[in-house]
Design a protein around this motif. Structure first.
Motif, mmCIF file in Angstrom:
data_model
loop_
_atom_site.group_PDB
_atom_site.id
_atom_site.type_symbol
_atom_site.label_atom_id
_atom_site.label_comp_id
_atom_site.label_asym_id
_atom_site.label_seq_id
_atom_site.Cartn_x
_atom_site.Cartn_y
_atom_site.Cartn_z
ATOM 1 N N LEU A 1 47.878 23.973 42.077
ATOM 2 C CA LEU A 1 46.672 23.489 42.743
ATOM 3 C C LEU A 1 46.683 21.973 42.719
ATOM 4 O O LEU A 1 46.970 21.370 41.695
ATOM 5 C CB LEU A 1 45.449 24.008 41.999
ATOM 6 C CG LEU A 1 45.472 25.498 41.695
ATOM 7 C CD1 LEU A 1 44.341 25.843 40.760
ATOM 8 C CD2 LEU A 1 45.357 26.281 42.961
ATOM 9 N N TRP B 1 42.236 20.376 42.173
ATOM 10 C CA TRP B 1 41.266 21.455 41.929
ATOM 11 C C TRP B 1 40.129 20.936 41.058
ATOM 12 O O TRP B 1 40.368 20.315 40.032
ATOM 13 C CB TRP B 1 41.987 22.611 41.227
ATOM 14 C CG TRP B 1 41.159 23.843 41.068
ATOM 15 C CD1 TRP B 1 40.482 24.218 39.964
ATOM 16 C CD2 TRP B 1 40.942 24.853 42.033
ATOM 17 N NE1 TRP B 1 39.849 25.408 40.174
ATOM 18 C CE2 TRP B 1 40.107 25.819 41.453
ATOM 19 C CE3 TRP B 1 41.341 25.045 43.353
ATOM 20 C CZ2 TRP B 1 39.686 26.967 42.124
ATOM 21 C CZ3 TRP B 1 40.924 26.183 44.019
ATOM 22 C CH2 TRP B 1 40.112 27.121 43.404
ATOM 23 N N SER C 1 49.361 27.976 51.752
ATOM 24 C CA SER C 1 48.499 27.483 50.685
ATOM 25 C C SER C 1 48.101 26.055 51.044
ATOM 26 O O SER C 1 48.760 25.405 51.856
ATOM 27 C CB SER C 1 49.223 27.527 49.349
ATOM 28 O OG SER C 1 50.275 26.596 49.359
ATOM 29 N N THR C 2 47.022 25.586 50.435
ATOM 30 C CA THR C 2 46.570 24.241 50.801
ATOM 31 C C THR C 2 47.614 23.200 50.435
ATOM 32 O O THR C 2 47.735 22.177 51.093
ATOM 33 C CB THR C 2 45.250 23.917 50.093
ATOM 34 O OG1 THR C 2 45.404 24.217 48.714
ATOM 35 C CG2 THR C 2 44.128 24.737 50.668
ATOM 36 N N LYS C 3 48.395 23.499 49.393
ATOM 37 C CA LYS C 3 49.443 22.558 49.011
ATOM 38 C C LYS C 3 50.500 22.462 50.109
ATOM 39 O O LYS C 3 50.964 21.377 50.444
ATOM 40 C CB LYS C 3 50.085 23.042 47.698
ATOM 41 C CG LYS C 3 51.062 22.072 47.101
ATOM 42 C CD LYS C 3 51.564 22.591 45.772
ATOM 43 C CE LYS C 3 52.576 21.666 45.159
ATOM 44 N NZ LYS C 3 53.042 22.135 43.861
ATOM 45 N N TYR D 1 42.065 32.165 46.551
ATOM 46 C CA TYR D 1 41.420 30.876 46.292
ATOM 47 C C TYR D 1 42.224 29.734 46.860
ATOM 48 O O TYR D 1 41.807 28.591 46.807
ATOM 49 C CB TYR D 1 41.246 30.676 44.782
ATOM 50 C CG TYR D 1 42.544 30.825 44.027
ATOM 51 C CD1 TYR D 1 42.953 32.050 43.571
ATOM 52 C CD2 TYR D 1 43.363 29.725 43.821
ATOM 53 C CE1 TYR D 1 44.151 32.210 42.926
ATOM 54 C CE2 TYR D 1 44.560 29.871 43.174
ATOM 55 C CZ TYR D 1 44.951 31.121 42.723
ATOM 56 O OH TYR D 1 46.146 31.268 42.104
ATOM 57 N N ASN D 2 43.445 30.000 47.373
ATOM 58 C CA ASN D 2 44.361 28.894 47.633
ATOM 59 C C ASN D 2 44.988 28.912 49.013
ATOM 60 O O ASN D 2 45.817 28.075 49.304
ATOM 61 C CB ASN D 2 45.472 28.910 46.570
ATOM 62 C CG ASN D 2 46.089 27.568 46.377
ATOM 63 O OD1 ASN D 2 45.462 26.573 46.704
ATOM 64 N ND2 ASN D 2 47.302 27.528 45.901
#
Lengths: 303, 176, 213
Positions: B130, B133, C103-105, C140-141
């Motif tokens: 993440l 986050w 994913s956001t990444k 969530y990602n």
């Protein structure tokens, strides 16, 4: 002089088109060997059009422009200072003005130009990419120069025109039969400059997404692709003139260059790739030994 | 085989629970203070040289995290899992990166996904998956993933329902 | 690169001289993308034909769908027949295939890559993950619909779509290009602020310039 320049333009134009179609044909052969249908043989032209049709492009400074231009100049220069067809005024180009040593320097010109251009693009891995290319080029040149020197000693000349003239008058006058050792060394060495397997790791773009051409697109890409059409062809014309008696007509030139290029294609589809250090070791092994033997043979047995 | 190992460990460190799963797999529950020492003893003296994984389970109702160090002995081909229960509130555990350097990566992941801190573990506070986050660590069970995803990411509205029973109820028997 | 590296700061050269640097201005172009309006004439149609017949895919896989791109090079599917080739760098490529969940990444990297591609550029999105979240609808990602973040030309449905479906998507894209409807790059330039707002809503640590070249 004016008409000579016109003739040079005509011969470059014809040869580039021949090179494009030949490259398409070679890709088709590669595809058929892999049991694929393959890309259309005219795909090169569409790719060029597509690259020209890009609406935006990115600049990185003067040397970035000059890199592909230098590269293209390397190919064109190599081509222009050779007698493409012996005895023909249209295809003689400027072969009276240059000799073998000039041709050798033109081979390096393109890679050095790319080194300058790629370093300007700011790509962090371009330095290692260019270094690998230059290292392999240098290793290729060593046995190739041995073969050239053997031939120069044999004909007592470094003018390509005189070397071709000495081979006229029958197939037995070709270097292939008068000095086979030099031909073997030269043919093995020249595999390294056709940009095909097993020696194309230095530029294989799909395997190594780094190196000099990473930043080049649109018009720059057109230069690089045109060079990829003309440079192997110019190289095979050099081989034809040195080893296989030159050509006296356009048809003979096409046939002989086609066979020379097919030699690299056959090797390319049959063998897997070398890494750079492996190919350097290979070039400095068997081809170099044969090249040295060729010089010894010319020096002590031929004359 | 297991009996011998348990006796040897019991001489040095206390074991709370032994749970034998098969001839090849056994789990030991140990104290938080002696957990890393037990793992080190298994590695150095009993030949459990290979760290398979380090993972955590969230026991929300008991207010505990359960860490499992799964170790493998390549010579006798036996796995032993060393379990340790730690408090869920401000969860902290001793770092074991002096035993295996690779364990630092597991600890970094646990720090990000469960919020378990391993002081002195190299790079433990760096971002793992993440980036940026700022919510509850997502693997904690009190984090509502579905509600978060529904609020945070742009959704496409679902299509009209063509379920046969609903369609028939609506069109043929509207009054029932 | 971390967030702090991008801000204006003072550094000391090896000679001991102090000077100020501002990496965002020094290394990146801060201009917004500009729309290049296609001229509706016969030349543009000819160019569109060339673009549709020479599609260069960027070799960049984001999710599990990347595995479906490999068979396209093999004898069984042989995408080269359609003039499709793979390029290793975004500068030369003109088709970006988002292969599956993002994913956001990864989205952050995809945005950088997309912005480095040159103007006629196309995006093909594979799988239900890029359409409505697919099986990652409650993750969530991962993002749930791609067209909020990048202009998508063709969606290929399925989980995962087979290579045949991918080829069908490419053929569809070709007809779009030939009719001049695949203007994703201009759409991105026109609605740049809307796209940036959406992107920044899900990418929490935006440690790069607004537009990467």
């Amino acid at each position: 002089m004016g008409e000579k320049i016109l003739y040079a333009f005509i011969s470059v134009f014809l040869t580039i088109n021949y090179g494009f179609l030949l490259n398409g044909l070679i890709r088709k052969i590669y595809a058929r060997v892999g049991r694929r249908h393959g890309i259309p043989f005219y795909q090169m032209y569409i790719d060029l059009l597509k690259s020209l049709a890009l609406r935006t492009n990115i600049r990185h400074g003067v040397m970035f422009y000059l890199g592909p231009v230098f590269r293209f100049t390397g190919g064109i220069g190599l081509f222009l200072f050779m007698p493409v067809i012996f005895g023909s005024e249209l295809f003689a180009n400027f072969s009276f003005s240059g000799d073998l040593l000039l041709l050798l320097s033109f081979q390096f010109f393109g890679t050095l130009g790319m080194a300058l251009g790629a370093s300007e693009s700011g790509h962090p891995n371009s330095a290692i990419g260019v270094t690998r290319g230059l290292a392999q080029m240098t290793a290729v040149e060593v046995p190739f120069v041995m073969a050239l020197m053997a031939i120069a000693v044999q004909y007592q000349s470094i003018s390509l025109h005189e070397i071709v003239a000495a081979q006229q008058g029958g197939i037995t006058n070709w270097t292939l039969f008068t000095n086979p050792l030099a031909v073997v060394a030269g043919m093995l060495a020249v595999l390294g400059s056709f940009m095909r397997p097993p020696f194309d790791v230095v530029l294989a773009p799909q395997e190594i997404p780094i190196g000099p051409p990473t930043e080049y697109h649109s018009n720059y890409m057109v230069y690089l692709q045109s060079n990829r059409a003309i440079y192997p062809l110019a190289k095979s014309i050099l081989i034809m003139n040195l080893f296989f008696g030159g050509a006296t007509s356009f048809g003979e030139m096409m046939l002989k260059t086609f066979l020379v290029i097919m030699w690299s294609v056959f090797v390319g589809v049959s063998f897997p790739r070398f890494r750079v250090e492996q190919s350097i070791r290979w070039f400095l092994g068997i081809p170099l030994i044969i090249g040295v033997l060729a010089i010894v043979y010319v020096q002590f047995f031929l004359n | 085989m297991f009996q011998k190992i348990i006796e040897k460990i019991n001489l040095k460190y206390p074991i709370d629970v032994v749970s034998k799963k098969s001839d090849k797999l056994m789990f030991l529950t140990v104290h938080k203070n002696t957990a890393v020492n037990t793992v080190q003893y298994l590695k150095d003296d009993l030949g459990f040289k290979h760290l398979v994984l380090l993972t955590a389970v969230d026991f929300l109702e008991q207010g505990k995290f359960q860490l499992t160090y799964l170790l493998n002995n390549p010579d006798i081909k036996i796995d032993i899992g060393v379990r340790v229960l730690i408090e869920r509130e401000s969860a902290t555990m001793e770092s074991a990166h002096s035993l295996w350097p690779t364990i630092a990566t597991y600890q970094r992941e646990l720090r990000e996904m469960f919020g378990i801190d391993f002081p002195d573990s190299p790079g433990v506070n760096d971002e793992f998956i993440l980036e940026g986050w700022n919510n509850t660590p997502p693997y904690r069970r009190d984090f509502d993933t579905k509600a978060f995803a529904a609020n945070f990411y742009h959704q496409r509205n679902s299509r009209e329902n063509n379920d046969p029973s609903a369609h028939m109820k609506k069109n043929l028997y509207p009054n029932e | 690169m971390s967030l702090e590296d991008l801000y204006r700061k003072t550094t000391i050269s090896p000679d001991g001289e102090e000077f100020e640097i501002n990496p965002i201005e020094d290394y990146f172009c801060t201009d917004k993308p500009e729309e290049v309006k296609p001229v509706q004439n016969i030349l543009e149609k000819f160019y569109n034909w060339a673009r549709s017949e020479s599609i260069w895919i960027l070799g960049f896989g984001t999710g599990c769908g990347a595995i479906e791109m490999r068979p396209l090079m093999t004898p069984r599917f042989d995408a080269y027949r359609y003039g499709i080739q793979w390029r290793p760098t975004p500068r030369q490529a003109n088709l970006l295939i988002i292969s599956g969940y993002l994913s956001t990444k990864t989205l952050k990297r995809v945005i950088r890559v997309y912005e480095q591609m040159q103007n006629p550029k196309y995006v093909m999105a594979l799988g239900s993950c890029t359409i409505n979240g697919g099986m990652y609808f409650d993750s969530y990602n991962t993002i749930k619909r791609l067209d909020y973040y990048l202009p998508v030309d063709v969606y290929v449905a399925g989980c995962m779509p087979r290579p045949e479906a991918l080829l069908a998507g490419v053929v569809k894209l070709k007809t779009l290009i030939k009719t001049g409807m695949a203007e994703g790059a201009n759409d991105y330039a026109n609605r740049f602020d809307w796209y940036k707002t959406n992107q920044k809503a899900v990418i929490l640590n935006w440690d790069m310039p607004d537009y990467n070249w």
